[in-house]
Motif scaffolding. Structure first.
Motif, mmCIF file in Angstrom:
data_model
loop_
_atom_site.group_PDB
_atom_site.id
_atom_site.type_symbol
_atom_site.label_atom_id
_atom_site.label_comp_id
_atom_site.label_asym_id
_atom_site.label_seq_id
_atom_site.Cartn_x
_atom_site.Cartn_y
_atom_site.Cartn_z
ATOM 1 N N THR A 16 -3.586 -15.781 -14.747
ATOM 2 C CA THR A 16 -2.673 -15.067 -13.903
ATOM 3 C C THR A 16 -2.351 -15.840 -12.660
ATOM 4 O O THR A 16 -3.310 -16.168 -12.034
ATOM 5 N N CYS A 17 -0.846 -15.963 -12.240
ATOM 6 C CA CYS A 17 -0.769 -16.664 -11.229
ATOM 7 C C CYS A 17 0.258 -15.561 -10.275
ATOM 8 O O CYS A 17 1.078 -15.130 -10.840
ATOM 9 N N LEU A 18 -0.337 -15.222 -8.861
ATOM 10 C CA LEU A 18 0.301 -14.203 -8.038
ATOM 11 C C LEU A 18 0.784 -15.096 -6.771
ATOM 12 O O LEU A 18 -0.227 -15.822 -6.280
ATOM 13 N N VAL A 19 1.915 -14.985 -6.424
ATOM 14 C CA VAL A 19 2.669 -15.422 -5.115
ATOM 15 C C VAL A 19 2.897 -14.351 -4.276
ATOM 16 O O VAL A 19 3.798 -13.481 -4.582
ATOM 17 N N THR A 20 2.297 -14.307 -3.067
ATOM 18 C CA THR A 20 2.281 -13.344 -1.940
ATOM 19 C C THR A 20 2.969 -13.950 -0.778
ATOM 20 O O THR A 20 2.392 -14.985 -0.206
ATOM 21 N N ALA A 21 4.179 -13.620 -0.062
ATOM 22 C CA ALA A 21 4.708 -14.180 0.967
ATOM 23 C C ALA A 21 3.815 -13.704 2.153
ATOM 24 O O ALA A 21 3.285 -12.691 2.365
ATOM 25 N N THR A 22 3.751 -14.962 2.900
ATOM 26 C CA THR A 22 2.984 -14.668 4.202
ATOM 27 C C THR A 22 3.895 -15.145 5.522
ATOM 28 O O THR A 22 4.963 -15.826 5.395
ATOM 29 N N THR A 23 3.308 -15.096 6.700
ATOM 30 C CA THR A 23 4.304 -15.526 7.856
ATOM 31 C C THR A 23 4.227 -16.844 7.952
ATOM 32 O O THR A 23 5.348 -17.387 8.482
ATOM 33 N N GLN A 24 3.347 -17.695 7.515
ATOM 34 C CA GLN A 24 3.188 -19.036 7.372
ATOM 35 C C GLN A 24 3.922 -19.871 6.254
ATOM 36 O O GLN A 24 4.359 -20.951 5.885
ATOM 37 N N GLY A 25 4.309 -18.829 5.105
ATOM 38 C CA GLY A 25 4.956 -19.588 3.983
ATOM 39 C C GLY A 25 4.435 -18.438 2.738
ATOM 40 O O GLY A 25 5.000 -17.544 2.743
ATOM 41 N N CYS A 26 3.295 -18.711 2.189
ATOM 42 C CA CYS A 26 2.883 -17.911 0.964
ATOM 43 C C CYS A 26 1.420 -18.316 0.582
ATOM 44 O O CYS A 26 0.651 -19.126 0.791
ATOM 45 N N ARG A 27 0.815 -17.182 -0.107
ATOM 46 C CA ARG A 27 -0.505 -17.331 -0.595
ATOM 47 C C ARG A 27 -0.370 -17.564 -2.137
ATOM 48 O O ARG A 27 0.267 -16.376 -2.843
ATOM 49 N N LEU A 28 -0.986 -18.348 -2.704
ATOM 50 C CA LEU A 28 -1.036 -18.337 -4.291
ATOM 51 C C LEU A 28 -2.429 -18.204 -4.815
ATOM 52 O O LEU A 28 -3.466 -18.833 -4.304
ATOM 53 N N GLU A 29 -2.639 -17.298 -5.493
ATOM 54 C CA GLU A 29 -3.994 -16.767 -6.288
ATOM 55 C C GLU A 29 -3.833 -17.159 -7.809
ATOM 56 O O GLU A 29 -2.913 -16.535 -8.360
ATOM 57 N N VAL A 30 -4.797 -18.016 -8.211
ATOM 58 C CA VAL A 30 -4.862 -18.182 -9.817
ATOM 59 C C VAL A 30 -6.197 -17.484 -10.334
ATOM 60 O O VAL A 30 -7.428 -17.990 -9.733
ATOM 61 N N ARG A 31 -6.234 -16.740 -11.471
ATOM 62 C CA ARG A 31 -7.208 -16.297 -12.049
ATOM 63 C C ARG A 31 -7.134 -16.499 -13.646
ATOM 64 O O ARG A 31 -6.292 -16.160 -14.016
ATOM 65 N N GLU A 32 -8.368 -16.883 -14.127
ATOM 66 C CA GLU A 32 -8.537 -17.140 -15.492
ATOM 67 C C GLU A 32 -9.512 -16.342 -15.952
ATOM 68 O O GLU A 32 -10.520 -16.534 -15.627
ATOM 69 N N VAL A 33 -9.339 -15.350 -17.182
ATOM 70 C CA VAL A 33 -10.156 -14.738 -17.772
ATOM 71 C C VAL A 33 -10.319 -15.033 -19.164
ATOM 72 O O VAL A 33 -9.470 -14.756 -19.818
ATOM 73 N N THR A 34 -11.587 -15.093 -19.924
ATOM 74 C CA THR A 34 -11.531 -15.157 -21.155
ATOM 75 C C THR A 34 -11.631 -13.958 -22.094
ATOM 76 O O THR A 34 -11.972 -12.964 -21.390
ATOM 77 N N THR A 35 -10.519 -13.932 -22.759
ATOM 78 C CA THR A 35 -10.494 -12.775 -23.785
ATOM 79 C C THR A 35 -11.283 -13.132 -25.380
ATOM 80 O O THR A 35 -11.286 -11.947 -25.743
ATOM 81 N N HIS A 36 -11.539 -14.059 -25.693
ATOM 82 C CA HIS A 36 -12.251 -14.299 -26.671
ATOM 83 C C HIS A 36 -12.963 -15.686 -26.605
ATOM 84 O O HIS A 36 -12.400 -16.753 -26.621
ATOM 85 N N GLY A 37 -14.484 -15.549 -27.087
ATOM 86 C CA GLY A 37 -15.144 -16.952 -26.791
ATOM 87 C C GLY A 37 -15.247 -16.934 -25.181
ATOM 88 O O GLY A 37 -15.118 -16.190 -24.381
ATOM 89 N N GLY A 38 -15.912 -18.045 -24.962
ATOM 90 C CA GLY A 38 -16.154 -18.306 -23.397
ATOM 91 C C GLY A 38 -16.474 -19.681 -23.212
ATOM 92 O O GLY A 38 -16.498 -20.513 -24.430
ATOM 93 N N TRP A 39 -16.874 -20.046 -21.982
ATOM 94 C CA TRP A 39 -17.214 -21.316 -21.603
ATOM 95 C C TRP A 39 -18.535 -21.391 -21.331
ATOM 96 O O TRP A 39 -19.229 -20.680 -20.868
#
Length: 360
Positions: A85-108
């Motif tokens: 999931t990639c979330l882009v949120t606008a800020t006063t200086q530009g934006c904030r990017l948050e990237v999150r990866e969750v396993t749904t089958h198997g794992g690392w």
């Protein structure tokens, strides 16, 4: 379920960041090369095989798309399934990017998870800002007052030879732009460069002057003794006065010398067109531990510092104080920070001190 993630504050608008996330060619320059599968635009194959934390290429498919705020991908890495999931949120200086990866089958595995997260953080904090800076340079409107975007650099001064010389200058400007673009792309493709040492030199301390003191001795007058004509035998009587022994004086206690001050060494770990990553190593050369430490770094006006690792940061204008806990005798502590600097090719802060002394 296993989760990894990272976030970064970017001095770019959300639309530009969204373009870097969704454009196949731009994605290949800051994360991994991508190609379409079965002619479907929302299904890609990422060439991640060989990257830290990856064991094979990853097939991705877009499951949720809300431009320019939210992008959700279903990922398949050799049967190991996850959701990114990639979330882009606008800020006063530009934006904030948050990237999150969750396993749904198997794992690392444990050996795979840490380098995978480090690879993601490196891509977000170093390579992605470099691509966004390059993309912003390509999209600059140099003739905003004339109305509309321009595709070529404006000429300086009028040409006496008319359109022919103007066309030649335009061709030269385009060739120079292509050369700059080629250099930027080559830099992004290369691994992070070697460290560059940089810090302001320590001011020379004046040498104390040594004055020689001469001791003058005054000669004593010697009295002449004439011999007596009558020889008499002197009588020597023992003295009844007891001899007085000198009383020893008490010696003042000398305080121990103060421990040597803490040391610090600054290095530029990596750099890009509009920013760099700095690293500071704090050392304690004393034979006793230090209860705490503080390093003061001054940055250029307009610089943005984030992604601090290994220290607490407190900002006061252009100065940031990095602090940490106890430091054992002979021990060191390393902390890193990422800087976005509006000066092209800036490679270091303006100053760095520890205990008032310049960093090496």
């Amino acid at each position: 379920m296993i989760e990894i993630g990272a976030q970064v504050d970017l001095s770019h608008p959300p639309e530009r960041v969204w373009l870097a996330l969704t454009d196949r060619e731009l994605l290949g320059r800051w994360f991994a090369e991508a190609e379409t599968l079965e002619g479907i635009p929302d299904r890609l194959l990422l060439h991640t095989d060989g990257l830290p934390g990856f064991e094979a290429n990853v097939e991705v498919e877009v499951t949720d798309r809300q431009e320019p705020e939210r992008l959700v991908l279903a990922c398949d890495e050799a049967g190991r399934l996850s959701e990114l999931t990639c979330l882009v949120t606008a800020t006063t200086q530009g934006c904030r990017l948050e990237v999150r990866e969750v396993t749904t089958h198997g794992g690392w595995s444990v050996e795979q998870q840490k380098p995978r997260e480090q690879q993601l953080r490196q891509a977000l904090t170093v390579r992605l800002p470099a691509i966004l800076d390059w993309l912003a340079f390509q999209q600059v409107d140099l003739r905003r007052g004339d109305g509309g975007m321009t595709a070529e650099l404006p000429l300086v001064g009028a040409s006496r030879n008319g359109p022919a010389r103007a066309r030649r200058r335009t061709v030269v400007a385009v060739l120079v732009g292509l050369a700059v673009l080629g250099g930027s792309v080559a830099w992004v493709a290369l691994p992070v460069g070697g460290k560059q040492s940089a810090a302001p030199p320590a001011p020379a301390s004046p040498s104390p002057s040594v004055t020689a003191v001469e001791v003058a001795t005054t000669p004593r007058a010697t009295a002449s003794v004439r011999p007596s004509r009558t020889a008499t035998s002197p009588t020597v009587r023992p003295s009844r006065t007891p001899s007085v022994k000198p009383t020893p004086t008490a010696t003042a206690a000398v305080p121990p010398p103060p421990p040597p001050p803490l040391t610090a060494r600054y290095e530029t770990d990596s750099s890009r067109l509009f920013g760099y990553t700095g690293e500071v190593v704090v050392g304690n050369p004393a034979a006793t531990p230090a209860a705490s430490w503080a390093v003061v770094v001054t940055f250029a006006d307009g610089s943005i510092v984030d992604d601090v690792e290994g220290a607490e940061a407190r900002q006061d204008g252009r100065t940031i104080t990095f602090t940490g806990g106890a430091l054992p005798a002979g021990g060191t502590q390393t902390f890193r920070f990422d800087v976005r600097d509006n000066r092209p090719k800036a490679r270091e802060p303006e100053s760095c001190t520890v205990g008032g002394n310049p960093c090496a």
